[in-house]
Design a protein around this motif. Sequence first.
Motif, PDB file in Angstrom:
ATOM      1  N   ALA A 223      -2.189 -14.684 -17.065  1.00  0.00           N
ATOM      2  CA  ALA A 223      -2.868 -13.794 -18.013  1.00  0.00           C
ATOM      3  C   ALA A 223      -2.677 -12.323 -17.640  1.00  0.00           C
ATOM      4  N   LEU A 224      -2.618 -12.047 -16.348  1.00  0.00           N
ATOM      5  CA  LEU A 224      -2.478 -10.663 -15.877  1.00  0.00           C
ATOM      6  C   LEU A 224      -1.021 -10.241 -15.725  1.00  0.00           C
ATOM      7  N   GLY A 225      -0.106 -11.203 -15.790  1.00  0.00           N
ATOM      8  CA  GLY A 225       1.315 -10.896 -15.631  1.00  0.00           C
ATOM      9  C   GLY A 225       1.674 -10.482 -14.210  1.00  0.00           C
ATOM     10  N   VAL A 226       1.038 -11.143 -13.230  1.00  0.00           N
ATOM     11  CA  VAL A 226       1.302 -10.827 -11.822  1.00  0.00           C
ATOM     12  C   VAL A 226       1.708 -12.093 -11.076  1.00  0.00           C
TER      13      VAL A 226
ATOM     14  N   TRP B  42      -3.856 -17.862   9.467  1.00  0.00           N
ATOM     15  CA  TRP B  42      -3.790 -18.123   8.023  1.00  0.00           C
ATOM     16  C   TRP B  42      -4.258 -16.896   7.254  1.00  0.00           C
ATOM     17  N   LEU B  43      -5.390 -16.337   7.651  1.00  0.00           N
ATOM     18  CA  LEU B  43      -5.907 -15.140   6.980  1.00  0.00           C
ATOM     19  C   LEU B  43      -4.942 -13.973   7.136  1.00  0.00           C
ATOM     20  N   ASP B  44      -4.325 -13.845   8.318  1.00  0.00           N
ATOM     21  CA  ASP B  44      -3.355 -12.763   8.525  1.00  0.00           C
ATOM     22  C   ASP B  44      -2.144 -12.920   7.613  1.00  0.00           C
ATOM     23  N   ALA B  45      -1.687 -14.157   7.408  1.00  0.00           N
ATOM     24  CA  ALA B  45      -0.554 -14.397   6.505  1.00  0.00           C
ATOM     25  C   ALA B  45      -0.931 -14.064   5.065  1.00  0.00           C
ATOM     26  N   LEU B  46      -2.132 -14.449   4.666  1.00  0.00           N
ATOM     27  CA  LEU B  46      -2.610 -14.109   3.322  1.00  0.00           C
ATOM     28  C   LEU B  46      -2.730 -12.596   3.159  1.00  0.00           C
ATOM     29  N   ALA B  47      -3.271 -11.934   4.176  1.00  0.00           N
ATOM     30  CA  ALA B  47      -3.433 -10.473   4.127  1.00  0.00           C
ATOM     31  C   ALA B  47      -2.081  -9.784   3.996  1.00  0.00           C
ATOM     32  N   ALA B  48      -1.078 -10.295   4.699  1.00  0.00           N
ATOM     33  CA  ALA B  48       0.267  -9.707   4.604  1.00  0.00           C
ATOM     34  C   ALA B  48       0.826  -9.876   3.194  1.00  0.00           C
ATOM     35  N   TRP B  49       0.615 -11.055   2.599  1.00  0.00           N
ATOM     36  CA  TRP B  49       1.076 -11.271   1.227  1.00  0.00           C
ATOM     37  C   TRP B  49       0.384 -10.284   0.288  1.00  0.00           C
ATOM     38  N   MET B  50      -0.931 -10.128   0.461  1.00  0.00           N
ATOM     39  CA  MET B  50      -1.698  -9.209  -0.389  1.00  0.00           C
ATOM     40  C   MET B  50      -1.211  -7.769  -0.204  1.00  0.00           C
TER      41      MET B  50
ATOM     42  N   GLY C 114       1.662  -6.765   0.578  1.00  0.00           N
ATOM     43  CA  GLY C 114       2.980  -6.642  -0.041  1.00  0.00           C
ATOM     44  C   GLY C 114       2.945  -6.490  -1.548  1.00  0.00           C
ATOM     45  N   ARG C 115       1.783  -6.664  -2.139  1.00  0.00           N
ATOM     46  CA  ARG C 115       1.642  -6.512  -3.590  1.00  0.00           C
ATOM     47  C   ARG C 115       0.954  -5.206  -3.969  1.00  0.00           C
ATOM     48  N   SER C 116       0.812  -4.316  -3.013  1.00  0.00           N
ATOM     49  CA  SER C 116       0.137  -3.039  -3.262  1.00  0.00           C
ATOM     50  C   SER C 116       0.787  -2.305  -4.436  1.00  0.00           C
ATOM     51  N   GLY C 117      -0.038  -1.928  -5.392  1.00  0.00           N
ATOM     52  CA  GLY C 117       0.443  -1.223  -6.566  1.00  0.00           C
ATOM     53  C   GLY C 117       0.954  -2.137  -7.666  1.00  0.00           C
ATOM     54  N   ARG C 118       1.220  -3.402  -7.353  1.00  0.00           N
ATOM     55  CA  ARG C 118       1.729  -4.346  -8.348  1.00  0.00           C
ATOM     56  C   ARG C 118       0.695  -5.381  -8.732  1.00  0.00           C
ATOM     57  N   GLY C 119      -0.190  -5.675  -7.811  1.00  0.00           N
ATOM     58  CA  GLY C 119      -1.187  -6.709  -8.048  1.00  0.00           C
ATOM     59  C   GLY C 119      -0.650  -8.092  -7.789  1.00  0.00           C
ATOM     60  N   GLY C 120      -1.548  -9.023  -7.733  1.00  0.00           N
ATOM     61  CA  GLY C 120      -1.198 -10.416  -7.499  1.00  0.00           C
ATOM     62  C   GLY C 120      -2.471 -11.238  -7.437  1.00  0.00           C
ATOM     63  N   VAL C 121      -2.332 -12.522  -7.533  1.00  0.00           N
ATOM     64  CA  VAL C 121      -3.465 -13.442  -7.418  1.00  0.00           C
ATOM     65  C   VAL C 121      -3.117 -14.435  -6.323  1.00  0.00           C
ATOM     66  N   VAL C 122      -4.010 -14.574  -5.365  1.00  0.00           N
ATOM     67  CA  VAL C 122      -3.833 -15.562  -4.310  1.00  0.00           C
ATOM     68  C   VAL C 122      -5.130 -16.351  -4.185  1.00  0.00           C
ATOM     69  N   THR C 123      -4.992 -17.671  -4.054  1.00  0.00           N
ATOM     70  CA  THR C 123      -6.168 -18.503  -3.872  1.00  0.00           C
ATOM     71  C   THR C 123      -6.466 -18.606  -2.380  1.00  0.00           C
ATOM     72  N   CYS C 124      -7.749 -18.585  -2.071  1.00  0.00           N
ATOM     73  CA  CYS C 124      -8.192 -18.625  -0.686  1.00  0.00           C
ATOM     74  C   CYS C 124      -9.675 -18.964  -0.693  1.00  0.00           C
ATOM     75  N   SER C 125     -10.101 -19.815   0.206  1.00  0.00           N
ATOM     76  CA  SER C 125     -11.528 -20.154   0.233  1.00  0.00           C
ATOM     77  C   SER C 125     -12.381 -18.931   0.541  1.00  0.00           C
ATOM     78  N   ALA C 126     -11.921 -18.052   1.445  1.00  0.00           N
ATOM     79  CA  ALA C 126     -12.652 -16.814   1.780  1.00  0.00           C
ATOM     80  C   ALA C 126     -14.141 -17.085   1.975  1.00  0.00           C
ATOM     81  N   LEU C 127     -14.442 -18.104   2.765  1.00  0.00           N
ATOM     82  CA  LEU C 127     -15.813 -18.597   2.878  1.00  0.00           C
ATOM     83  C   LEU C 127     -16.786 -17.605   3.508  1.00  0.00           C
TER      84      LEU C 127
ATOM     85  N   PHE D 122     -10.131  -7.865  -5.070  1.00  0.00           N
ATOM     86  CA  PHE D 122     -11.245  -8.289  -5.919  1.00  0.00           C
ATOM     87  C   PHE D 122     -11.401  -9.791  -5.707  1.00  0.00           C
ATOM     88  N   PHE D 123     -12.598 -10.222  -5.367  1.00  0.00           N
ATOM     89  CA  PHE D 123     -12.842 -11.634  -5.091  1.00  0.00           C
ATOM     90  C   PHE D 123     -13.573 -12.276  -6.262  1.00  0.00           C
ATOM     91  N   LEU D 124     -12.939 -13.277  -6.850  1.00  0.00           N
ATOM     92  CA  LEU D 124     -13.550 -14.046  -7.919  1.00  0.00           C
ATOM     93  C   LEU D 124     -14.076 -15.329  -7.283  1.00  0.00           C
TER      94      LEU D 124
END
Length: 157
Positions: free
Chosen positions: A18-21, A52-60, A62-75, A91-93
């Motif tokens: 929906a967001l085109g990311v 695992w969190l560090d790998a997710l953070a690196a992916w995030m 890398g999307r600076s200025g472009r956006g992206g959606v990544v799933t994560c429990s982020a408990l 932004f955490f949904l």
Amino acid sequence: MGVSGSGKTTVGTALAEALGVEYAEGDDFHSPANIAKMAAGTPLDDDDRAPWLDALAAWMAGRSGRGGVVTCSALKRVYRDRLRASASDAFFLHLEVPRGELRRRLVARHGHFMPASLLDAQLATLEPLDADERGHVVDATRPPEEVIRQAVTALGR
């Protein structure tokens, strides 16, 4: 974000479209050791989750200025803080689902390494979003299209 069975993959893929990311499945960032541990019914601890969190953070990052959606429990808040350190505009949904429905979904799910027996451990670890965190809570028992509409609206605020 949310516990296993909350619909992260379903919502995440549809929201990214929906967001085109770009979309990334958070489970793909787990090490084989983490997957084996969870599959054996043992909850991950903070030390297990750190790489695992560090790998997710690196992916995030890398999307600076472009956006992206990544799933994560982020408990936990500290996990979300760790992710925000690399992506300050994150932004955490939070996909919220009652325990009984989560258990039903997990028992019905096939081909996933996360057993239903770990649900209570995840729920015990879950720290809801704090008022100062950029995010939104949605009732993920609603149809995915409605959850996506709510997410897009919340992102626009």
